[in-house]
Write a protein that holds these residues in place. Structure first.
Motif, short mmCIF file in Angstrom:
data_model
loop_
_atom_site.label_atom_id
_atom_site.label_comp_id
_atom_site.label_asym_id
_atom_site.label_seq_id
_atom_site.Cartn_x
_atom_site.Cartn_y
_atom_site.Cartn_z
N ALA A 331 0.83 -1.21 0.00
CA ALA A 331 0.00 0.00 0.00
C ALA A 331 0.87 1.26 0.00
CB ALA A 331 -0.93 -0.01 1.20
N ASP A 332 1.93 1.26 0.80
CA ASP A 332 2.83 2.41 0.84
C ASP A 332 3.40 2.70 -0.54
OD1 ASP A 332 2.45 2.79 3.54
OD2 ASP A 332 4.34 1.84 4.15
N LEU A 333 3.81 1.65 -1.25
CA LEU A 333 4.37 1.82 -2.58
C LEU A 333 3.35 2.42 -3.54
CD1 LEU A 333 6.38 -1.52 -2.98
CD2 LEU A 333 7.30 0.76 -2.54
N ALA A 334 2.07 2.14 -3.29
CA ALA A 334 1.01 2.66 -4.16
C ALA A 334 0.48 4.01 -3.67
CB ALA A 334 -0.13 1.64 -4.22
N GLN A 337 -3.11 4.38 2.16
CA GLN A 337 -3.04 4.23 3.61
C GLN A 337 -3.77 2.96 4.05
OE1 GLN A 337 -4.83 7.94 4.90
NE2 GLN A 337 -2.84 8.95 5.02
N THR A 338 -3.28 2.35 5.13
CA THR A 338 -3.88 1.11 5.63
C THR A 338 -4.45 1.32 7.03
OG1 THR A 338 -1.65 0.43 6.32
CG2 THR A 338 -2.52 -0.54 4.29
N VAL A 354 -7.61 -0.48 2.70
CA VAL A 354 -6.56 0.26 2.00
C VAL A 354 -7.24 1.42 1.28
CG1 VAL A 354 -4.70 0.16 0.31
CG2 VAL A 354 -5.24 -1.87 1.67
N GLN A 355 -6.92 2.63 1.70
CA GLN A 355 -7.58 3.82 1.16
C GLN A 355 -6.66 4.58 0.22
OE1 GLN A 355 -10.09 6.31 3.74
NE2 GLN A 355 -8.99 8.10 2.97
N ARG A 356 -7.14 4.78 -1.00
CA ARG A 356 -6.39 5.55 -1.99
C ARG A 356 -6.50 7.05 -1.70
NH1 ARG A 356 -8.58 3.04 -7.66
NH2 ARG A 356 -9.67 5.05 -7.55
N VAL A 361 -11.61 2.73 -1.69
CA VAL A 361 -10.95 1.75 -0.83
C VAL A 361 -10.95 0.35 -1.43
CG1 VAL A 361 -11.55 3.05 1.24
CG2 VAL A 361 -13.05 1.21 0.49
N LEU A 362 -9.92 -0.40 -1.05
CA LEU A 362 -9.83 -1.83 -1.25
C LEU A 362 -10.05 -2.48 0.10
CD1 LEU A 362 -9.00 -4.46 -2.79
CD2 LEU A 362 -6.62 -3.85 -2.31
#
Length: 420
Positions: A331-334, A337-338, A354-356, A361-362
């Motif tokens: 997530a950090d690479l993308a 935030q988690t 996982v929030q863009r 979110v995923l």
């Protein structure tokens, strides 16, 4: 020891090309020095007493090195941070400085934040793709993009293999060593005897702190209150740590990245109500949690649990922690935030959100199971109903042999097959 390329390597190369100063942060032993040193022309190792003494007297010496200058464990001589910051203000070229630190700024030391001058990035223990359990066949970035692409792949990795991987540790210098358990014990001893005092803490009762750490480890994957953890840490003739003392240690352990709790999701954009705000407890590496409670391969497989009430098994909690460790890095690479989601009454829980940056979110559930049951997807379905158009994908990470997409659209991916 041969260097294993990390997922952060490509990002770091991109950052070095455009930024004059970068700070790589993370717990001791995660591989910061190896990551940075292979790029450096000049190296200052501040855990070397003579080097630290020289820079304490004259921190401007770090400016005498050739680019790229690497300053390891900078927090041991805090003034070098401001020296680098001023060099950036004076026009240092991209790729001038790399700093590595195993703690945030020591208490009582006032430093400029470095915001806009020194860009921070975090290195965690090795992820599952970096450990080479299997060849990844499913891209996390694609799932996060919401493309709903094909999800496929097979793996022979078993639940027992995941148990071995949990115990093996994600610390590069510990993995594969014959004395792994001794090395983990030494790592834990160093936290109590050296790292906390170095970070500004005072450990008056090492046995009580070690017992508290074991109780925290036993609470892995839960959002148990700190009072509950303190109660679990008070067996027999060991008096409990006072609440202020436990709080102080908890803060210090987070400052040196030993504790790595997963925060509760606070979606400012959504109408969701009654969400819990307690973090889920995780150590920086599930191998430390297993070692702290004395878990073995046999005890984990047999389902023996430590002294803590929970839903599910301790092995399930450690597997979730292993998945969280990997997904946080991806997530950090993308640039995402988690967090985790739990309603206050516990009616709905989702292991990882996982929030863009665009607030979509995923949603991810982690299951220590080879198959998916109807109950495994109910919370994912609930969230999609609550946030129409906001959930880009739904994912179940498990221990099964196959990656696929269910008829309801939920992706099912064995952890070993999840890659960048």
């Amino acid at each position: 020891m041969a260097y294993t390329r990390r997922l952060l390597d490509d990002k770091l190369d991109d950052m070095i090309a455009v930024l004059p100063a970068i700070a790589v942060e993370g717990a001791k032993g995660v591989g910061k020095t190896a990551l940075a040193r292979r790029r450096a022309s000049t190296v200052f190792l501040l855990d070397n007493i003579a080097t630290a003494q020289n820079l304490s007297l004259n921190p401007d010496l770090v400016l005498a090195g050739a680019p790229l200058t690497f300053i390891d464990e900078w927090q041991l001589v805090p003034p070098v941070w401001d020296v680098v910051r001023r060099a950036v203000d004076d026009g240092a070229a991209p790729g001038s400085f790399l700093l590595a630190g195993s703690a945030t700024t020591p208490p009582g030391v006032r430093l400029h934040s470095g915001a806009g001058r020194i860009v921070r990035t975090l290195l965690r223990p090795m992820t599952i793709p970096e450990r080479g359990m299997a060849e990844p066949s499913v891209s996390f970035a694609q799932l996060l993009s919401g493309g709903a692409g094909e999800v496929a792949g097979m793996t022979s990795v078993t639940t027992a293999d995941y148990v071995d991987e949990i115990l093996e540790s994600g610390f590069p210098g510990i993995r594969g060593q014959a004395g792994r358990d001794y090395l983990l014990d030494s790592y834990l001893d160093r936290i109590v005897d050296h790292d906390i005092p170095e970070a500004g803490g005072s450990v008056r009762r090492p046995a009580a702190l070690r017992t508290w750490l074991a109780a925290y480890a036993a609470a892995t994957g839960t959002s148990a209150s700190h009072a509950v953890i303190a109660k679990a840490a008070s067996p027999g003739d060991v008096p409990p740590l006072s609440q202020p003392t436990a709080s102080s240690y908890r803060e210090l352990l987070q400052r040196i990245w030993v504790l790595d709790p997963l925060p509760a999701w606070e979606p400012g954009f959504a109408h969701l109500k009654r969400l819990g705000l307690s973090p889920k407890h995780h150590l920086v590496d599930p191998a430390l949690a297993a070692r702290l409670v004395g878990a073995t391969r046999e005890s984990l497989i047999q389902g023996d649990d430590p002294f803590f009430a929970r839903d599910g098994t301790f092995l399930g909690a450690l597997f979730e922690s292993l998945a969280v460790q990997t997904i946080r890095v991806l997530a950090d690479l993308a640039g995402a935030q988690t967090s985790h989601l739990r309603t206050r009454g516990g009616d709905h829980e989702i292991d990882i959100i996982v929030q863009r940056p665009d607030h979509r979110v995923l949603a991810i559930e982690v299951k220590l199971a080879n198959t998916v049951r109807p109950t495994d997807v109910k919370h994912l379905a609930w969230l999609q109903d609550q946030l129409p158009g906001r959930v880009v994908d739904r994912l179940i990470v498990n221990t099964g042999p196959q990656a696929y997409r269910r008829p309801d659209g939920v992706a099912v991916v064995p952890l070993a097959l999840l890659g960048a």
